[in-house]
Design a protein around this motif. Structure first.
Motif, short mmCIF file in Angstrom:
data_model
loop_
_atom_site.label_atom_id
_atom_site.label_comp_id
_atom_site.label_asym_id
_atom_site.label_seq_id
_atom_site.Cartn_x
_atom_site.Cartn_y
_atom_site.Cartn_z
N ASP A 70 0.90 -1.26 0.15
CA ASP A 70 -0.04 -0.14 0.11
C ASP A 70 1.03 0.98 -0.02
O ASP A 70 1.21 1.96 1.06
N ALA A 71 1.57 1.43 -1.10
CA ALA A 71 2.30 2.81 -1.45
C ALA A 71 1.43 4.13 -0.99
O ALA A 71 2.27 4.97 -0.61
N ASP A 72 0.23 4.13 -1.13
CA ASP A 72 -0.32 5.51 -0.88
C ASP A 72 -0.41 5.70 0.78
O ASP A 72 -0.22 6.87 1.08
N GLU A 73 -0.50 4.81 1.48
CA GLU A 73 -0.25 4.67 2.79
C GLU A 73 0.87 4.68 3.71
O GLU A 73 1.59 5.50 4.48
N ILE A 74 1.86 3.58 3.13
CA ILE A 74 3.28 3.46 3.66
C ILE A 74 4.25 4.25 2.69
O ILE A 74 4.43 3.79 1.34
N GLU A 75 5.13 4.81 3.25
CA GLU A 75 6.27 5.28 2.56
C GLU A 75 7.51 4.19 2.54
O GLU A 75 8.24 4.15 1.54
N ALA A 76 7.77 3.47 3.61
CA ALA A 76 8.71 2.44 3.49
C ALA A 76 8.52 1.51 4.73
O ALA A 76 7.92 2.08 5.92
N ALA A 77 9.39 0.68 4.78
CA ALA A 77 9.45 -0.48 5.93
C ALA A 77 10.89 -1.05 6.07
O ALA A 77 11.47 -1.03 5.06
N ARG A 78 11.27 -1.40 7.20
CA ARG A 78 12.50 -1.83 7.51
C ARG A 78 12.42 -2.66 8.58
O ARG A 78 11.54 -2.74 9.46
N TRP A 79 13.61 -3.53 8.84
CA TRP A 79 13.82 -4.26 10.18
C TRP A 79 14.46 -3.54 11.19
O TRP A 79 15.46 -2.75 10.96
N GLY A 80 13.99 -3.53 12.19
CA GLY A 80 14.66 -2.96 13.49
C GLY A 80 14.74 -3.85 14.43
O GLY A 80 14.65 -5.16 14.14
N THR A 81 14.82 -3.49 15.81
CA THR A 81 14.87 -4.45 16.76
C THR A 81 13.99 -3.89 17.88
O THR A 81 13.73 -2.72 17.95
N LEU A 82 13.70 -4.77 18.76
CA LEU A 82 12.86 -4.32 20.03
C LEU A 82 13.71 -3.46 21.28
O LEU A 82 13.18 -2.52 21.49
N PRO A 83 15.13 -3.54 21.17
CA PRO A 83 15.82 -2.33 21.81
C PRO A 83 15.90 -1.11 21.30
O PRO A 83 16.09 -0.20 21.82
#
Length: 185
Positions: A138-151
């Motif tokens: 959904d490119a209209d709503e989401i600019e980007a996604a990435r992996w992060g961590t809980l910390p």
């Protein structure tokens, strides 16, 4: 009245466990009020802590302040099966196929705004995925996604959210903190 009511939530608690309960109240800005009420029939969201090993899926929407990332989520549509709706949201926002694991937090919020306060409810779930590639659909709503961590979510991202001064981000921090407590508890 919301369609995500006790008849929907009771079987989820049975299947995924009792969540931590969180009550939150905060004054919101005019901009935040317009975001909370853009769909007047919706008064909930589901936030997903999607893990692939130690990695946590994070999204960035258009209009987020620089450096802001958060776990994905969205709303379950009226008549939609809850689990299917959550899986649909995960796919739209991250491109990931998920399996729900645990019901972490059931939050009740009151966004204070004169003349009309906005009651809100957030359900936070732990989910897992074997998918490695993040590819929001959904490119209209989401600019980007990435992996992060809980910390990272509890550290630098938490600091960044609070630095905005926005009530919605303070609410997200309270949700993230409660979810981290549930995961560690």
């Amino acid at each position: 009245m919301t369609h995500v009511d006790e008849s929907v939530l009771a079987p989820l608690r049975e299947r995924y466990g009792e969540p931590v309960r969180l009550e939150w109240e905060g004054e919101i800005s005019e901009r935040e009020h317009s975001l909370a009420t853009y769909n007047p029939r919706r008064s909930h969201d589901v936030t997903l802590f999607i893990l692939n090993g130690e990695r946590l899926a994070l999204i960035r929407k258009h209009g987020f302040e620089p450096g802001i990332w958060r776990p994905p989520g969205g709303g379950v549509k009226p008549g939609e099966d809850f689990v299917s709706g959550v899986q649909r949201e995960a796919l739209e926002e991250t491109g990931l196929r998920i399996e729900l694991q645990r019901y972490l937090v059931d939050a009740t919020a009151l966004f204070v705004y004169v003349p009309h306060d906005v009651p809100w409810r957030t359900h936070v779930f732990l989910a897992t995925t074997d998918d490695a590639a993040l590819a929001p659909r959904d490119a209209d709503e989401i600019e980007a996604a990435r992996w992060g961590t809980l910390p990272e979510l509890s550290g630098s991202l938490r600091t960044r959210l609070l630095a905005t001064g926005r009530a919605f981000w303070r609410y997200r921090v309270a949700l993230h903190d409660a979810a981290a407590e549930a995961l560690n508890g």
